[in-house]
Design a protein around this motif. Sequence first.
Motif, PDB file in Angstrom:
ATOM      1  N   THR A1501       0.895  -1.180   0.000  1.00  0.00           N
ATOM      2  CA  THR A1501       0.000   0.000   0.000  1.00  0.00           C
ATOM      3  C   THR A1501       0.918   1.211   0.000  1.00  0.00           C
ATOM      4  O   THR A1501       1.517   1.570   1.007  1.00  0.00           O
ATOM      5  CB  THR A1501      -0.898  -0.009   1.237  1.00  0.00           C
ATOM      6  OG1 THR A1501      -0.073  -0.081   2.400  1.00  0.00           O
ATOM      7  CG2 THR A1501      -1.800  -1.238   1.219  1.00  0.00           C
ATOM      8  N   GLN A1504      -0.657   4.677   2.059  1.00  0.00           N
ATOM      9  CA  GLN A1504      -1.255   4.630   3.393  1.00  0.00           C
ATOM     10  C   GLN A1504      -0.682   3.455   4.180  1.00  0.00           C
ATOM     11  O   GLN A1504      -0.168   2.496   3.601  1.00  0.00           O
ATOM     12  CB  GLN A1504      -2.794   4.466   3.297  1.00  0.00           C
ATOM     13  CG  GLN A1504      -3.513   5.570   2.543  1.00  0.00           C
ATOM     14  CD  GLN A1504      -3.478   6.900   3.256  1.00  0.00           C
ATOM     15  OE1 GLN A1504      -3.281   6.928   4.475  1.00  0.00           O
ATOM     16  NE2 GLN A1504      -3.635   7.997   2.529  1.00  0.00           N
ATOM     17  N   SER A1508      -4.918   0.482   7.754  1.00  0.00           N
ATOM     18  CA  SER A1508      -6.101   1.314   7.513  1.00  0.00           C
ATOM     19  C   SER A1508      -6.815   0.899   6.225  1.00  0.00           C
ATOM     20  O   SER A1508      -7.964   1.283   5.998  1.00  0.00           O
ATOM     21  CB  SER A1508      -5.676   2.789   7.443  1.00  0.00           C
ATOM     22  OG  SER A1508      -4.846   3.013   6.315  1.00  0.00           O
ATOM     23  N   CYS A1509      -6.146   0.120   5.360  1.00  0.00           N
ATOM     24  CA  CYS A1509      -6.743  -0.294   4.092  1.00  0.00           C
ATOM     25  C   CYS A1509      -7.182  -1.763   4.111  1.00  0.00           C
ATOM     26  O   CYS A1509      -7.695  -2.263   3.106  1.00  0.00           O
ATOM     27  CB  CYS A1509      -5.739  -0.096   2.951  1.00  0.00           C
ATOM     28  SG  CYS A1509      -4.897   1.493   2.962  1.00  0.00           S
ATOM     29  N   ASP A1512     -11.024  -2.770   3.173  1.00  0.00           N
ATOM     30  CA  ASP A1512     -11.388  -2.707   1.760  1.00  0.00           C
ATOM     31  C   ASP A1512     -10.673  -3.805   0.969  1.00  0.00           C
ATOM     32  O   ASP A1512     -11.246  -4.401   0.052  1.00  0.00           O
ATOM     33  CB  ASP A1512     -11.019  -1.317   1.214  1.00  0.00           C
ATOM     34  CG  ASP A1512     -11.554  -1.107  -0.206  1.00  0.00           C
ATOM     35  OD1 ASP A1512     -12.652  -1.609  -0.506  1.00  0.00           O
ATOM     36  OD2 ASP A1512     -10.849  -0.444  -0.998  1.00  0.00           O
ATOM     37  N   TYR A1593      -6.902  -5.280  -7.388  1.00  0.00           N
ATOM     38  CA  TYR A1593      -6.882  -4.073  -6.563  1.00  0.00           C
ATOM     39  C   TYR A1593      -6.329  -2.918  -7.382  1.00  0.00           C
ATOM     40  O   TYR A1593      -5.148  -2.935  -7.755  1.00  0.00           O
ATOM     41  CB  TYR A1593      -5.999  -4.298  -5.326  1.00  0.00           C
ATOM     42  CG  TYR A1593      -6.161  -5.668  -4.712  1.00  0.00           C
ATOM     43  CD1 TYR A1593      -7.257  -5.968  -3.913  1.00  0.00           C
ATOM     44  CD2 TYR A1593      -5.233  -6.678  -4.970  1.00  0.00           C
ATOM     45  CE1 TYR A1593      -7.410  -7.233  -3.366  1.00  0.00           C
ATOM     46  CE2 TYR A1593      -5.379  -7.937  -4.428  1.00  0.00           C
ATOM     47  CZ  TYR A1593      -6.470  -8.215  -3.624  1.00  0.00           C
ATOM     48  OH  TYR A1593      -6.618  -9.459  -3.095  1.00  0.00           O
ATOM     49  N   LEU A1596      -7.266   1.423  -3.100  1.00  0.00           N
ATOM     50  CA  LEU A1596      -7.958   0.987  -1.887  1.00  0.00           C
ATOM     51  C   LEU A1596      -8.516   2.191  -1.136  1.00  0.00           C
ATOM     52  O   LEU A1596      -7.868   3.253  -1.057  1.00  0.00           O
ATOM     53  CB  LEU A1596      -7.006   0.219  -0.966  1.00  0.00           C
ATOM     54  CG  LEU A1596      -6.467  -1.116  -1.497  1.00  0.00           C
ATOM     55  CD1 LEU A1596      -5.501  -1.723  -0.482  1.00  0.00           C
ATOM     56  CD2 LEU A1596      -7.609  -2.085  -1.778  1.00  0.00           C
ATOM     57  N   ASN A1597      -9.747   2.024  -0.607  1.00  0.00           N
ATOM     58  CA  ASN A1597     -10.329   3.024   0.273  1.00  0.00           C
ATOM     59  C   ASN A1597      -9.843   2.757   1.691  1.00  0.00           C
ATOM     60  O   ASN A1597     -10.285   1.820   2.349  1.00  0.00           O
ATOM     61  CB  ASN A1597     -11.864   2.967   0.219  1.00  0.00           C
ATOM     62  CG  ASN A1597     -12.392   3.498  -1.093  1.00  0.00           C
ATOM     63  OD1 ASN A1597     -11.909   4.509  -1.595  1.00  0.00           O
ATOM     64  ND2 ASN A1597     -13.404   2.817  -1.651  1.00  0.00           N
ATOM     65  N   CYS A1598      -8.930   3.600   2.121  1.00  0.00           N
ATOM     66  CA  CYS A1598      -8.368   3.429   3.471  1.00  0.00           C
ATOM     67  C   CYS A1598      -9.042   4.443   4.403  1.00  0.00           C
ATOM     68  O   CYS A1598      -9.672   5.394   3.963  1.00  0.00           O
ATOM     69  CB  CYS A1598      -6.858   3.643   3.451  1.00  0.00           C
ATOM     70  SG  CYS A1598      -6.049   2.638   2.186  1.00  0.00           S
ATOM     71  N   SER A1603      -5.345   4.798  -1.576  1.00  0.00           N
ATOM     72  CA  SER A1603      -3.963   4.318  -1.656  1.00  0.00           C
ATOM     73  C   SER A1603      -3.805   3.451  -2.888  1.00  0.00           C
ATOM     74  O   SER A1603      -4.642   2.598  -3.178  1.00  0.00           O
ATOM     75  CB  SER A1603      -3.599   3.494  -0.419  1.00  0.00           C
ATOM     76  OG  SER A1603      -2.306   2.944  -0.566  1.00  0.00           O
TER      77      SER A1603
END
Length: 1884
Positions: A1501, A1504, A1508-1509, A1512, A1593, A1596-1598, A1603
């Motif tokens: 990632t 981020q 935190s990701c 998702d 992927y 990603l929504n973190c 990210s």
Amino acid sequence: MRNCAVFLLCLITVKTEVYACDDEELSRHLYNATLQENCYQNATSCQSTCTSGHVLENGSQTTIHVCNGTSWIPNTVTCLPARTPVMTTNFTIVYVTEDQPAGNCLYGFNVRMWKSISSFRNAIRSTCGELETGSISIENLELSPLAFQVNVVFHVKFSGEGTETSRDICMDMIEIISNGNQNYLKPFSNISCGASHSAVTKKQTTRSAAFEYNCTEMLGSQPLASSGGVRCVHCFPGNYLNSTRCKPCLQGTYQAVPGQLTCDVCPTGKHVTEDRTKCLDSVCVSTFLSQKTQNIDLTCTSENQMCMSTCSGGYIQDDGGLSTVYNCSGEGWFPPLKSCIKYEYSTYNVDLEAVYTTNDAVAATCLSQFQAFTSAHRDYFQTNISTSCSELHDGNVTIENITIGSIAFQIKMTFHLKFYGSWPTKIMDVCMDIIKITFQSRTTYLHPYTVLQCTDGRTNVTKVSAQRSGDVLNCPDGRLVINSTEASYCIPCSAGTFQNDLICLPCPNGTYQPIIGQTFCQNCSDWTKVNEDRTECRLEEITTLGNISYAGSSPPTEVTLLPNVTEQSTELTTTEQTITTDLAETKETKQNVLTSISTILSTSVSLTTTVVTIETTETSTEKSTSSSPTTTALRTTKGYTIPCGLDQLSSAIPNSKYTCAAHNQTCTVECSSGYVTSEGEASVEYRCEGDVWTPNRKLCLEYDIPFTTIALYTTYSTVDQIALSCLQDFREITERNKDLFQKTITDYCGDLGINAGGLKIENITSISLPFQITNTILITFYEESVDVREVCLDYITLIFLRVPSLLMPYSRLNCTSGLSDVTKVSASHGSPSYSCNNRTYLVNRTSQVYCVPCAPGMYMVSSQCVPCPEGHYQPLPGQLTCEPCTENRTVVDSGTNCTGYTIPCDLDQLSSAIPNSKYTCAAHNQTCTVECSSGYVTSEGEASVEYRCEGDVWTPNRKICLEYDIPFTTIALYTTYSTVDQVALSCLQDFREITERNKELFQKTITDFCGDLGINAGGLKIENITSISLPFQITNTILITFYEESVDVREVCLDYITLIFLHVPSLLMPYSRLNCTSGLSDVTKVSASHGSPSYSCNNRTYLVNRTSQVYCVPCAPGMYMVSSQCVPCPEGHYQPLPGQLTCEPCTENRTVVDSGTNCTGYTIPCDLDQLSSAIPNSKYTCAAHNQTCTVECSSGYVTSEGEASVEYRCEGDVWTPNRKICLEYDIPFTTSALYTTYSTVDQVALSCLQDFREITERNKDLFQKTITDYCGDLGINAGGLKIENITSISLPFQITNTILITFYEESVDVREVCLDYITLIFLRVPSLLMPYSRLNCTSGLSDVTKVSASHGSPSYSCNNRTYLVNRTSQVYCVPCAPGMYMVSSQCVPCPEGHYQPLPGQLTCEPCTGNRTVVDSGTNCTDYTIPCDLDQLSSAIPNSKYTCAAHNQTCTVECSSGYVTSEGEASVEYRCEGDVWTPNRKICLEYDIPFTTIALYTTYSTVDQVALSCLQDFREITERNKELFQKTITDYCGDLGINAGGLKIENITSISLPFQITNTILITFYEESVDVREVCLDYITLIFLHVPSLLMPYSRLNCTSGLSDVTKVSASHGSPFYSCNNRTYLVNRTSQVYCVPCAPGMYMVSSQCVPCPEGHYQPLPGQLTCEPCTENRTVVDRGTNCTVDDENDINLGKSQVGPTGLTETEIIVIAAVSVCVVFLLVVIATVYYCKKSKAKRRTFHADVSADAKSADGASVKSDEYLRGSHEELIPSKSSSTNDPNWTYQDEKIEKSTFASANEAKALDVLNTIIDINIDNGECITAQPPVFENVREEKWRPLRHKNESNVADVINKAKETEPDKAPCRTLSDYDNFQIYVPEPEMSDPD
């Protein structure tokens, strides 16, 4: 920027210069060495090399120097000249006297050899003339005869300049040429042998492998191993020559010059450097003494450069020491001076625990009056204790308080003592020892109690014991405890610090302390500042002073880190009645009282508890005692009996009692008071092992207390006179007062329990020093405890100075020069020495010392107990002798008893059988000693031999007594003379002449002086005198040989001569003055010494050196003398007489017996013809009648192992080892590379290379001829070698020829010596391999010079019919033996069924039908296999077999899809007897296991934190799980994995800081196991190269934003295999199987176990076994159940019908027949109708009613099929003649399955049909998937993709248009199985 760059460059330059080393500086410190080219400016490492002819101290020539930033390490190099040493070696030539025994010709040989020595030398010099050998001489010849040959050892010496390699090659050439040329070193063809002559031939020449090195020609040097060989190198500075080796100078000496014989002494005040090369002035001492420090005295000793600092009185170092020694020697420096601190003495708190017994009442009832008595007598107690130690020290000992407690019948009183003042630890310890001992020895000491009034009446009180405990050190506040060896001191904290707990801490910031020994620091005021050492506050500089008011200000506050202690007065009371001292109410006293109270309380609690425990124990003991009569002594309460007899521990061990741990078979025997075992043990633990007690029984013996002898040393000072002058009067006074001394010591030690008779002064000796006299008073103590004796002398030594009159009878002494006062100085005592009487020995245990008597069976000898001698016994302890065991009786019971016995061995074997001897025996002890007569010893030099009777034979074997001679002794006498006026070398010639003239005088003089020792005129002879010179000295080495006299006398004679040499002027002194080359010189004697003796014997005896004597002993019978050694007679020879030089041959049909001393008739049981006609090309020789024969191959033949001969032993009637064939060998070709290097002086070599090569090519034949000519003497002819190729390469100014030479025919060793010779003479012979005069180079002409020559290692090769055999002494090309053939230069045995009767063949012949190979593959003959081959075909279904014809070995191979229970695809059976081995193994149908593997894919990632990701990421992964599965399947499609071939079971995702890893758990089905792992290998490799692979992927929504995601890596784990519940896993190297249990076994927890007894199982892969019904039994290893014939006979034997059968038998037979018929009908029906589902019912019995999904489909279908673990394997379909097969309303789940296992494929398809029978959709048949439907051989078609499916459907439409599918192509997206639809009726 430009300025920055310049600045940076400057920095770099500066840094480089700072860390650079100066190479010029290094060059200035190199001696006989130069720097190499790699040493340039700013280099970090350099290499220096010694100049030519020089070496370093370690023998090497190069040194690596490393720059440490500022200097070189090492920074100095010294190389010294190296010369080739004198080298000596030898070679031996064996000359054969063909016509006469060699002994007869020895004199003639000796004369001829010495006459020819110069011609020998010339021949050797000629042989090695071209080599750099230096001077060659023959120093000596040694001749020794043996049978018909003379061995001559030539001692060769190489001296002068030469190389070690040349000398080694020279010796090789001598050996080779001498072996090849009969006339070389043999200048005579015959020799005189007494009255006749004998022809002489040379047999063999061998050289010694080693050289001896000598450096005497180079004074002050030693042999040193270097890269160029051994060299003579001078001893380096700092060393000297000690005999033949260099040794470092001794401590305090140095040597600055190399090659010296001694080191110089460094004078006082100077020091030797570490390398001992210099003696320098020492500034260390003066600098040390210049330091001025208060309270410290400084002293130095310049002689050894040692300095010492000593604290003044009242001061001590912080480590407890009073002084420190500093080392000023060398170039090192001393550490900083240790400071001295004023000390105070610490106080000791010590507890004395005194125990009293109340005899008539329980102690607790008397405690009140005991306490009252104690309070009333406190002063009495204080006086007792103070008086005991008053003489020891001035310090006080006070009783701080007393604690009292009671236990049962005892009162324990603890005196808490405090020692004030400077009590040294040792004195305090002695004080406490005196108090303890006095407490026990004096009745009234600390004992004012006579009778006590108790609550139950009155009782007497007696003392029990006293013990010391609870030592505590105390110092005043602000002081720390420092312990030293003498005492403990209190040292104050220094100013600026304060005490916190046990350490001194610096004052905190802002505080100070100007006074030492404080517990706090003071605050500074606001206008002051603390100085750096925090000892004062100083005013700060203030520019303007305001008004400062002091009104109401308080003094500075104190700062402390200690907790405040509340001071309060508390009256202390307790029921335990603690007695407190009447001390001042101080803080310290209160704290001590509080501590005492807590101690008493805790003690009281523990005491009370103890009393209760003791009472309970006593009660239980009483109960146990009362009940003991009801239990037997040997049985436990559970009825267990100890097998060992307890009587063995009671009646058998007097003076003891025993206690046993019940049922533990362990008993402890305790000796009675006054008794111990022989090891000093008071008790012994015995264990019952079997029925015997272990260890062996130990007796309890009555012991004595040993005497103790201790030396008391008292020293006195004679104040006014030298002590020696007063010693006489001192001794007289001492002698008069000896009794007074004894009485005084007894009186002072009286309180310790020593009475008047308890000690005795044995002796007093007095010795004097300058002003002191010391008495050594030897005192022996008797009777008392050992500990008391040493405490007594401790006490005396401590009070010696404190009591003026003690041991001081000396007022004034009358000395020779006047009167003198006497004062005491010191007293001490030595360690105790213990002794016992003559009937006991000393046993020193840790806790006690005993005098123990010897146990029975032993007696006392020199204070040691030894077993009674053989034939003697002793039944009593403590005896000095043993009793003899009378005739016809023997000693038993470990020497404690004597009983009847007869010796089984014959004594006559020791008398008549051993002449010249007599024997004595220890009667009845089976041991006899045979002593040789005077003048006789055994062959080992023993004067006597002890024989032991073992069984009925004497051991060791009989030894003969042989008459010995005294050996000759040769000793060197060294006499040294000084030439006073001239250098000795100039006088040496005259000295030698005088010596030679007086040689006989010397011999007579020595004989005369040694005449009194028994040496006569013929008793010695001077063999030789050699004289050598040193600068001003000449030494004679007189070699003297002694004859006849005792060996000891000879050495004593020379000891005597050396001692009187200087005292008798005329002894060995014929030199008055010497005529020297430069004038006359006086001669004086210097010294005399002699060397170690060398012994020698005549040629018929050998030397035996015993500790006490040296003998010349003849060889025993059965042996003969060879080179001064006795060797056994050769096989087939014997010798009945001692001292012989040869052995006699044992004639035909006779054999050697009696260890080679006799010859008698014998016949060999083995057939000798087997060694002659059976082994062609050989001859044999046998050690007659010794059953050993040696077969020697003819010349040019060896065995297949390269052996020229083989020794065979006749074992039984067969020769061992097996017969070996002699094969004709070839000499291998040898290819070696000769490297010759030339220098192009004027041009770069590359420019001349073309011309050089042309010249070389033209001279190739010349090179070959030249080498052949030079090696001609070695036996190499013109055709003996060939130059194969010459290649030339160039370096800058050099060209090297690589001449590839192949040698033929000659000996392998000769070839390599030839090239050694060429390389060594290459530079010495200018024309050798030198056709190059000048070269035409591209830039001009160039001269050519030789540089060097060398050669590589040889490479051997053979033709294609022979192989190489490399023996230590030779290399052969040997053909393969019969029965073998050649494959890739190796001999391998003929394959099975083939043979080869000839050697050296490339193939083997097949053995024709009905014939077999015999004789190790060398022959082919008729043979029949005895085993039945049908047992391998019909008996093992699903297999086929192949046999190696006539070899009795067959291999059974299981059919495809089958293996054995061990997973074997084939089994090899051997026919042993008429039975196949191993036992029959069944071929079982296997499954392919499921494989589960984890695939790890990692993503980054980028923007981020991964955590935190993660949410998702997991959601995207879950949505794409099926896509992942499809993707992996697609990529692995080419490997044979289709859609149903794998399934993703689970995906888990975990995060690291910026990474997320997927763990994808994948299960594979059906395909090959290898394919599965290869699939994941492929995926991991292309993971990063295919962007879309497993990458759904994008972003990603973190939790903190978007990210990007990138791939990082992929890998996979190890595979995990699993099987269903009816099979188990078999992991073979090449495959993994799921195998069912074999018949006769069943499955339990994934393991196959045999059916239980009475059960059987005829089928494979079952979970249970069937019970075998009544009257039947299990047979065939649990696979069958049959009728028990014996039971049937028993059941019906009472009723026999007319047919001969009983009624029961008829009924049984009828019933069985009906059952069999019925069973056959059932089996036929089931077989015909249900065979297609038989396996399904067995294998899937657990699949019955399935739950249905909402749409009616079975929900179990996919689960079941996944669980079946079928491997996906493609197969080809075929057509059928009847495609009209249809099932309606059957639905198949969307999965694709196929199998190579046809039966299981049918099972899978039928199962699918069964579980989907209720669905209404039609199924389309595909006819091509069937083959021979009637036999049910189905081949399901596997489809990889949609196009495959479409092809099948289209093909069906074309061939069967009326059977068009009712489903569309889209219905096949998930790769379904297409099932054929047959009609319901039989197709026939």
